[in-house]
Motif scaffolding. Sequence first.
Motif, PDB file in Angstrom:
ATOM      1  N   ASP A 113     -35.210  59.438 -16.162  1.00  0.00           N
ATOM      2  CA  ASP A 113     -35.577  59.642 -14.761  1.00  0.00           C
ATOM      3  C   ASP A 113     -34.327  59.704 -13.879  1.00  0.00           C
ATOM      4  OD1 ASP A 113     -34.674  57.043 -14.289  1.00  0.00           O
ATOM      5  OD2 ASP A 113     -36.697  56.177 -14.197  1.00  0.00           O
ATOM      6  N   ASP A 114     -34.511  59.747 -12.566  1.00  0.00           N
ATOM      7  CA  ASP A 114     -33.364  59.909 -11.664  1.00  0.00           C
ATOM      8  C   ASP A 114     -32.523  58.642 -11.540  1.00  0.00           C
ATOM      9  OD1 ASP A 114     -35.111  58.381 -10.185  1.00  0.00           O
ATOM     10  OD2 ASP A 114     -35.353  59.846  -8.571  1.00  0.00           O
ATOM     11  N   GLN A 115     -32.980  57.544 -12.149  1.00  0.00           N
ATOM     12  CA  GLN A 115     -32.177  56.319 -12.234  1.00  0.00           C
ATOM     13  C   GLN A 115     -31.554  56.177 -13.618  1.00  0.00           C
ATOM     14  OE1 GLN A 115     -31.742  54.334  -9.426  1.00  0.00           O
ATOM     15  NE2 GLN A 115     -32.808  56.106  -8.519  1.00  0.00           N
ATOM     16  N   ASN A 116     -31.640  57.256 -14.397  1.00  0.00           N
ATOM     17  CA  ASN A 116     -31.105  57.300 -15.767  1.00  0.00           C
ATOM     18  C   ASN A 116     -31.786  56.294 -16.691  1.00  0.00           C
ATOM     19  OD1 ASN A 116     -29.276  59.305 -14.956  1.00  0.00           O
ATOM     20  ND2 ASN A 116     -27.764  57.775 -14.343  1.00  0.00           N
ATOM     21  N   GLN A 117     -33.064  55.998 -16.390  1.00  0.00           N
ATOM     22  CA  GLN A 117     -33.852  55.121 -17.245  1.00  0.00           C
ATOM     23  C   GLN A 117     -34.719  55.961 -18.188  1.00  0.00           C
ATOM     24  OE1 GLN A 117     -33.489  51.610 -17.111  1.00  0.00           O
ATOM     25  NE2 GLN A 117     -31.764  52.395 -15.890  1.00  0.00           N
ATOM     26  N   LEU A 118     -34.984  55.417 -19.365  1.00  0.00           N
ATOM     27  CA  LEU A 118     -35.751  56.150 -20.377  1.00  0.00           C
ATOM     28  C   LEU A 118     -37.193  56.392 -19.927  1.00  0.00           C
ATOM     29  CD1 LEU A 118     -34.558  54.213 -23.553  1.00  0.00           C
ATOM     30  CD2 LEU A 118     -34.113  56.640 -23.083  1.00  0.00           C
ATOM     31  N   LEU A 119     -37.635  57.633 -20.038  1.00  0.00           N
ATOM     32  CA  LEU A 119     -39.035  57.997 -19.832  1.00  0.00           C
ATOM     33  C   LEU A 119     -39.755  58.167 -21.172  1.00  0.00           C
ATOM     34  CD1 LEU A 119     -38.674  60.639 -16.968  1.00  0.00           C
ATOM     35  CD2 LEU A 119     -39.627  58.321 -16.775  1.00  0.00           C
ATOM     36  N   THR A 120     -38.994  58.418 -22.222  1.00  0.00           N
ATOM     37  CA  THR A 120     -39.564  58.609 -23.552  1.00  0.00           C
ATOM     38  C   THR A 120     -38.657  57.931 -24.577  1.00  0.00           C
ATOM     39  OG1 THR A 120     -38.303  60.633 -24.022  1.00  0.00           O
ATOM     40  CG2 THR A 120     -40.449  60.899 -22.929  1.00  0.00           C
ATOM     41  N   ARG A 121     -39.176  57.788 -25.782  1.00  0.00           N
ATOM     42  CA  ARG A 121     -38.305  57.496 -26.899  1.00  0.00           C
ATOM     43  C   ARG A 121     -37.607  58.807 -27.294  1.00  0.00           C
ATOM     44  NH1 ARG A 121     -42.329  53.485 -30.321  1.00  0.00           N
ATOM     45  NH2 ARG A 121     -43.462  55.442 -30.645  1.00  0.00           N
ATOM     46  N   PHE A 162     -32.654  65.996 -19.402  1.00  0.00           N
ATOM     47  CA  PHE A 162     -33.142  66.276 -20.749  1.00  0.00           C
ATOM     48  C   PHE A 162     -31.928  66.236 -21.675  1.00  0.00           C
ATOM     49  CE2 PHE A 162     -36.172  68.246 -17.894  1.00  0.00           C
ATOM     50  CZ  PHE A 162     -37.408  68.027 -18.488  1.00  0.00           C
ATOM     51  N   ILE A 163     -31.859  65.250 -22.561  1.00  0.00           N
ATOM     52  CA  ILE A 163     -30.670  65.062 -23.384  1.00  0.00           C
ATOM     53  C   ILE A 163     -31.052  64.775 -24.835  1.00  0.00           C
ATOM     54  CG2 ILE A 163     -29.302  64.203 -21.434  1.00  0.00           C
ATOM     55  CD1 ILE A 163     -29.715  61.361 -22.564  1.00  0.00           C
ATOM     56  N   GLY A 164     -30.052  64.739 -25.723  1.00  0.00           N
ATOM     57  CA  GLY A 164     -30.234  64.362 -27.117  1.00  0.00           C
ATOM     58  C   GLY A 164     -29.626  63.002 -27.384  1.00  0.00           C
ATOM     59  N   PRO A 224     -34.139  55.081 -28.696  1.00  0.00           N
ATOM     60  CA  PRO A 224     -32.737  55.381 -28.400  1.00  0.00           C
ATOM     61  C   PRO A 224     -31.857  54.140 -28.326  1.00  0.00           C
ATOM     62  CG  PRO A 224     -34.178  56.648 -26.969  1.00  0.00           C
ATOM     63  CD  PRO A 224     -35.043  55.659 -27.679  1.00  0.00           C
ATOM     64  N   ASP A 225     -32.409  53.042 -27.784  1.00  0.00           N
ATOM     65  CA  ASP A 225     -31.601  51.825 -27.663  1.00  0.00           C
ATOM     66  C   ASP A 225     -31.365  51.167 -29.015  1.00  0.00           C
ATOM     67  OD1 ASP A 225     -31.050  51.865 -24.905  1.00  0.00           O
ATOM     68  OD2 ASP A 225     -33.054  51.110 -24.463  1.00  0.00           O
ATOM     69  N   GLU A 226     -32.335  51.273 -29.930  1.00  0.00           N
ATOM     70  CA  GLU A 226     -32.107  50.774 -31.294  1.00  0.00           C
ATOM     71  C   GLU A 226     -30.976  51.541 -31.958  1.00  0.00           C
ATOM     72  OE1 GLU A 226     -36.502  49.084 -32.647  1.00  0.00           O
ATOM     73  OE2 GLU A 226     -35.892  51.092 -33.264  1.00  0.00           O
ATOM     74  N   ILE A 227     -30.957  52.861 -31.740  1.00  0.00           N
ATOM     75  CA  ILE A 227     -29.896  53.673 -32.330  1.00  0.00           C
ATOM     76  C   ILE A 227     -28.552  53.351 -31.683  1.00  0.00           C
ATOM     77  CG2 ILE A 227     -29.042  56.031 -32.625  1.00  0.00           C
ATOM     78  CD1 ILE A 227     -31.947  56.922 -32.940  1.00  0.00           C
ATOM     79  N   PHE A 228     -28.544  53.216 -30.355  1.00  0.00           N
ATOM     80  CA  PHE A 228     -27.297  52.884 -29.670  1.00  0.00           C
ATOM     81  C   PHE A 228     -26.738  51.546 -30.169  1.00  0.00           C
ATOM     82  CE2 PHE A 228     -25.035  50.732 -26.188  1.00  0.00           C
ATOM     83  CZ  PHE A 228     -23.949  51.591 -26.092  1.00  0.00           C
TER      84      PHE A 228
END
Length: 515
Positions: free
Chosen positions: A90-98, A157-159, A49-53
Amino acid sequence: MKNKLMIGVDIGTTSTKAVLYDVKGTVKASANKGYPLYQEIPDMAEQDPDEIFETVIDVLTEVIRLSGEEKELISGVAFSSAMHSLILLDDQNQLLTRCLTWADNRSYKQADNLKDSAEGLAIYHRTGTPIHPMSPLSKMLWLKETQPDLYAQTAHFIGIKEYVFFKLFNQFKVDISIASATGLFNNQTLSWDNKILEKLGLHEDQLSELVDTTEQIRGLNKSYAEVIGLPETVPFVIGASDGCLSNLGVNAIDGKTLALTIGTSGAVRMVTDKPVTDVKGRTFCYALTRDKWVVGGPVNNGGIVFRWVRDQLFAPEKITAEQMQVDSYEILTQIAEKIPAGSEGLLFHPYLGGERAPLWDANAKGSFIGLTTRHTRAHMVRSSLEGIVFNLYSVMLILEELVGRPEKIQATGGFARSALWRQLLADIFEQEVTIPESYESSCLGAAVIGMKSLGLIADLTEVDKMVGVTKKHIPNEDNYGIYRELFPIFIRSSRLLQEEFSAISAFQRKHGSHE
């Protein structure tokens, strides 16, 4: 208004594009940058996600740099995005998955189980999203079952578009177009489906706030605003999904025009004024706006099949083309043009990456049928192109059952640059095919919905003035007679083979040859 400019951004499967338009739809500047797809284990198809951002930031920065002194005329930025992606935070808005993309097939068991139940068809009719591993619903069922600890610690859970907007504005919002492709959104109530949330064990606050596709968001993060070169106050219009916006971008929103796209994958789509689903669950129904719905079928296997043919069957020609700095695909189409229509009875089922419409079978496999000693590589390349178009035509016939036969066909995508591809479409569909001037139809669609949101145009139908026509192809009567004979054989043989797809897929997974 005539001097105002709008940026359309399309977050795609392989790259992100940004195009700067004026209100007439004229391209003033563009930028494009790719990123990798991670396929480290069977059935995986993930992206970072960060590469895309970072890519979104890069292409916006580049297109604004290219705009030069006209930068001050930019009224806003509007977005298109690929559908069906899933990211866990997660609840800190950190990535849990790609980012799990539409092509990730690891939820095939959960999708098959749901599809085979009465509940699955009912969910499809409420949501308009076919039951398939592509959808976030299937992916979430898979994660809930196979990684319960990870699932339990997920706060959001987001896109991918939601992730980009969260980074830019610190808000979780999703347009009804992207939402309608998740399998979690009720097309009748225009809200998250309570029964599905209950099935998933979720609360509504774990999903993003639903907004219209014309929603404007302001207050761009200061640091990103400085990098991009836009004021913090510039409105970002959330936009819609790439498929829906592609229909808008080729002016196929009147309910009479079929939009056909072949890029890496492909799709066949028409617009209706209300949600429409298929009794057999073979088509999707996604929102463009509250009163325009896109009904169609996506195929996994478009240009990616042509790339496989080039890389695996014509590797020497590819190397030669690279050395001569010519387009290797053009060489292949020239080879295919020497073979008569129908490839002398050689058929190709193009299911190299499983298939969505019309089979909706993640285990589907490709095959050549009818091979004889007289057939050459040239026959195989033409047959592969014909197989891709046969498959698209079979999807169009389903749409014809639901919403009627289209009066016009607007075709777009990378394939549109090839005269052979365009003629194959006209011959197999037995209709005139028009190629709009703009190849980046999703970017233009995003820009148009942005212009409508900001009052730069009065109505979406003004896209008609922006879409130029470069080429028209008329069916060749001699060819479509041949294709009429072959198409029923293509359909029957693909259905017969479908009985063995699961078995061969199980063998490939067991022995490590499945991708």
